[in-house]
Scaffold this active site. Structure first.
Site, PDB file in Angstrom:
ATOM      1  N   ASN A   1      35.946  40.010  30.127  1.00  0.00           N
ATOM      2  CA  ASN A   1      36.936  38.941  29.975  1.00  0.00           C
ATOM      3  C   ASN A   1      37.480  38.411  31.298  1.00  0.00           C
ATOM      4  OD1 ASN A   1      39.352  37.527  28.630  1.00  0.00           O
ATOM      5  ND2 ASN A   1      40.332  39.107  29.898  1.00  0.00           N
TER       6      ASN A   1
ATOM      7  N   TYR B   1      33.369  26.259  37.182  1.00  0.00           N
ATOM      8  CA  TYR B   1      33.851  26.954  35.978  1.00  0.00           C
ATOM      9  C   TYR B   1      33.023  26.553  34.759  1.00  0.00           C
ATOM     10  CZ  TYR B   1      37.361  28.465  32.505  1.00  0.00           C
ATOM     11  OH  TYR B   1      38.018  29.064  31.460  1.00  0.00           O
TER      12      TYR B   1
ATOM     13  N   LYS C   1      30.729  29.122  32.622  1.00  0.00           N
ATOM     14  CA  LYS C   1      31.029  29.426  31.219  1.00  0.00           C
ATOM     15  C   LYS C   1      29.885  28.996  30.294  1.00  0.00           C
ATOM     16  CE  LYS C   1      35.093  31.358  31.803  1.00  0.00           C
ATOM     17  NZ  LYS C   1      35.240  32.814  31.655  1.00  0.00           N
TER      18      LYS C   1
ATOM     19  N   THR D   1      48.513  31.329  29.507  1.00  0.00           N
ATOM     20  CA  THR D   1      48.355  32.577  30.286  1.00  0.00           C
ATOM     21  C   THR D   1      48.585  32.279  31.776  1.00  0.00           C
ATOM     22  OG1 THR D   1      46.026  32.296  30.890  1.00  0.00           O
ATOM     23  CG2 THR D   1      46.458  33.300  28.739  1.00  0.00           C
TER      24      THR D   1
HETATM   25  P1  NAD Z   1      44.525  35.609  33.550  1.00  0.00           P
HETATM   26  O1  NAD Z   1      44.506  35.013  34.905  1.00  0.00           O
HETATM   27  O2  NAD Z   1      45.780  36.159  33.009  1.00  0.00           O
HETATM   28  O3  NAD Z   1      43.401  36.735  33.394  1.00  0.00           O
HETATM   29  C1  NAD Z   1      42.302  36.860  34.243  1.00  0.00           C
HETATM   30  C2  NAD Z   1      42.247  38.293  34.707  1.00  0.00           C
HETATM   31  O4  NAD Z   1      41.024  38.526  35.403  1.00  0.00           O
HETATM   32  C3  NAD Z   1      43.390  38.635  35.673  1.00  0.00           C
HETATM   33  O5  NAD Z   1      44.046  39.791  35.206  1.00  0.00           O
HETATM   34  C4  NAD Z   1      42.688  38.892  37.006  1.00  0.00           C
HETATM   35  O6  NAD Z   1      43.308  39.885  37.782  1.00  0.00           O
HETATM   36  C5  NAD Z   1      41.315  39.349  36.518  1.00  0.00           C
HETATM   37  N1  NAD Z   1      40.285  39.189  37.539  1.00  0.00           N
HETATM   38  C6  NAD Z   1      40.016  38.073  38.283  1.00  0.00           C
HETATM   39  N2  NAD Z   1      38.998  38.322  39.115  1.00  0.00           N
HETATM   40  C7  NAD Z   1      38.619  39.603  38.914  1.00  0.00           C
HETATM   41  C8  NAD Z   1      37.630  40.425  39.477  1.00  0.00           C
HETATM   42  N3  NAD Z   1      36.811  40.011  40.446  1.00  0.00           N
HETATM   43  N4  NAD Z   1      37.503  41.698  39.002  1.00  0.00           N
HETATM   44  C9  NAD Z   1      38.323  42.142  38.043  1.00  0.00           C
HETATM   45  N5  NAD Z   1      39.282  41.422  37.461  1.00  0.00           N
HETATM   46  C10 NAD Z   1      39.429  40.154  37.901  1.00  0.00           C
HETATM   47  O7  NAD Z   1      44.016  34.444  32.589  1.00  0.00           O
HETATM   48  P2  NAD Z   1      43.385  34.447  31.124  1.00  0.00           P
HETATM   49  O8  NAD Z   1      43.589  33.087  30.615  1.00  0.00           O
HETATM   50  O9  NAD Z   1      43.858  35.595  30.316  1.00  0.00           O
HETATM   51  O10 NAD Z   1      41.851  34.595  31.456  1.00  0.00           O
HETATM   52  C11 NAD Z   1      40.996  35.506  30.781  1.00  0.00           C
HETATM   53  C12 NAD Z   1      39.661  34.836  30.532  1.00  0.00           C
HETATM   54  O11 NAD Z   1      39.852  33.742  29.643  1.00  0.00           O
HETATM   55  C13 NAD Z   1      38.998  34.254  31.778  1.00  0.00           C
HETATM   56  O12 NAD Z   1      37.611  34.529  31.743  1.00  0.00           O
HETATM   57  C14 NAD Z   1      39.219  32.764  31.625  1.00  0.00           C
HETATM   58  O13 NAD Z   1      38.256  31.983  32.264  1.00  0.00           O
HETATM   59  C15 NAD Z   1      39.138  32.632  30.115  1.00  0.00           C
HETATM   60  N6  NAD Z   1      39.696  31.416  29.543  1.00  0.00           N
HETATM   61  C16 NAD Z   1      41.025  31.133  29.687  1.00  0.00           C
HETATM   62  C17 NAD Z   1      41.525  29.973  29.135  1.00  0.00           C
HETATM   63  C18 NAD Z   1      42.968  29.590  29.271  1.00  0.00           C
HETATM   64  O14 NAD Z   1      43.327  28.453  28.956  1.00  0.00           O
HETATM   65  N7  NAD Z   1      43.840  30.473  29.713  1.00  0.00           N
HETATM   66  C19 NAD Z   1      40.678  29.111  28.407  1.00  0.00           C
HETATM   67  C20 NAD Z   1      39.340  29.445  28.266  1.00  0.00           C
HETATM   68  C21 NAD Z   1      38.856  30.610  28.835  1.00  0.00           C
END
Ligand code: NAD
Length: 260
Positions: free
Chosen positions: A99, A164, A168, A199
């Site tokens: 994730n 991105y 994805k 988030t």
């Molecule tokens: P977030 O920033 O809270 O979570 C991302 C997490 O990944 C963070 O805790 C960060 O420390 C960790 N991370 C980043 N690089 C890392 C690495 N190299 N090794 C280990 N951990 C690492 O944001 P989120 O929205 O919870 O994101 C989670 C996933 O959801 C991501 O893949 C993001 O692309 C995806 N996503 C988010 C959204 C949105 O709108 N928030 C939409 C679609 C997809």
């Protein structure tokens, strides 16, 4: 209580070992809590040790089982260490939720080569590494589940998110490839594709800009919460979804991105 046969009991994950990357915040944190709530033993994995420790402590304080581990998901040695840690502490792995991710802004002329490489490494290479090193563990258990966080931008890009969107989209097709290659080993692999979720990833987005996006693209009113994505994660991780594999499931408030 109505006494009817139910498949909902299949949602329980009692004693299953689940690793969640990016577990220290947002969707990952909510998924750790939800998986623990239905009985999973959770490895909270992430880049920032203090954040993953906090989430593991929160689960333990509520009576669940969780351990933190620091990992950089773009590094093979780290991912191997994370999986070995789960096997040593909880005896194996049943579920890996890839994730962790970053979401750099920029079109191809705006982002640097380094930014491109970093995004592809954290968002896509991580899924390859996670699957590569967890599959032998899952096979030892007679099967298991790999979940990946993609996103609506992996189905249809938005402006100024070139790296991105590419990463994805790669996650979605890699999900399908893994599902095909390991279905006979009883390993299921699916992707969750959130729309705009409230988030820390979106902390830099101005409220006006966010509201304009939601008004234009998201038919259902309201902000998608990390907990709502976590519910889908629990479902896909459970036996209730045992015939679902190779799918990219959208949780996007009805954007219908696939139709454009
Ligand atoms: P977030 O920033 O809270 O979570 C991302 C997490 O990944 C963070 O805790 C960060 O420390 C960790 N991370 C980043 N690089 C890392 C690495 N190299 N090794 C280990 N951990 C690492 O944001 P989120 O929205 O919870 O994101 C989670 C996933 O959801 C991501 O893949 C993001 O692309 C995806 N996503 C988010 C959204 C949105 O709108 N928030 C939409 C679609 C997809």
């Amino acid at each position: 209580m109505v006494n009817l046969p139910s498949t909902l009991g299949n949602l329980a994950l009692s004693g299953k070992v689940a690793i969640v990357t990016g577990g220290g915040s947002g969707i990952g944190r909510a998924s750790c809590l939800a998986l623990a709530q239905v009985g999973a033993l959770v490895i909270v994995a992430g880049r920032t040790l203090s954040k993953v420790c906090e989430v593991a402590e929160e689960i333990t304080a509520r009576g669940g089982a969780a351990l933190p581990v620091a990992v950089d998901v773009s590094k093979g040695a780290d991912v191997q260490r994370m999986i070995a840690f789960a096997a040593e502490t909880f005896g194996g792995v049943d579920i890996l939720f890839n994730n962790a991710g970053i979401s750099p802004v920029g079109s191809v002329t705006e982002i640097s080569e380094d930014e491109w490489d970093e995004c592809l490494a954290i968002d896509l290479r991580s899924v390859f590494l996670g699957a590569k090193y967890v599959i032998p563990e899952l096979k030892r258990r007679g099967g298991g589940v790999i979940l990946n966080t993609a996103g609506t931008f992996g189905v249809r890009p938005g402006r100024n998110k070139a790296a991105y969107a590419a990463a994805k989209a790669g996650v979605i097709n890699l999900t399908r490839a893994i599902a095909l290659d390991y279905a006979r080993d009883r390993i299921r692999c699916n992707a969750v594709c959130p729309g705009y979720v409230d988030t820390p990833l979106n902390a830099g987005v101005a409220i006006d800009q966010r509201n304009l996006f939601l008004e234009a693209h998201q038919p259902l009113p309201g902000l998608i919460q990390a907990e709502e994505v976590a519910s889908l994660v629990v479902y896909l991780a459970s036996d209730a979804a045992k015939m679902i594999t190779g799918q990219a499931l959208l949780i996007d408030g009805g954007q219908q991105v696939g139709l454009f």
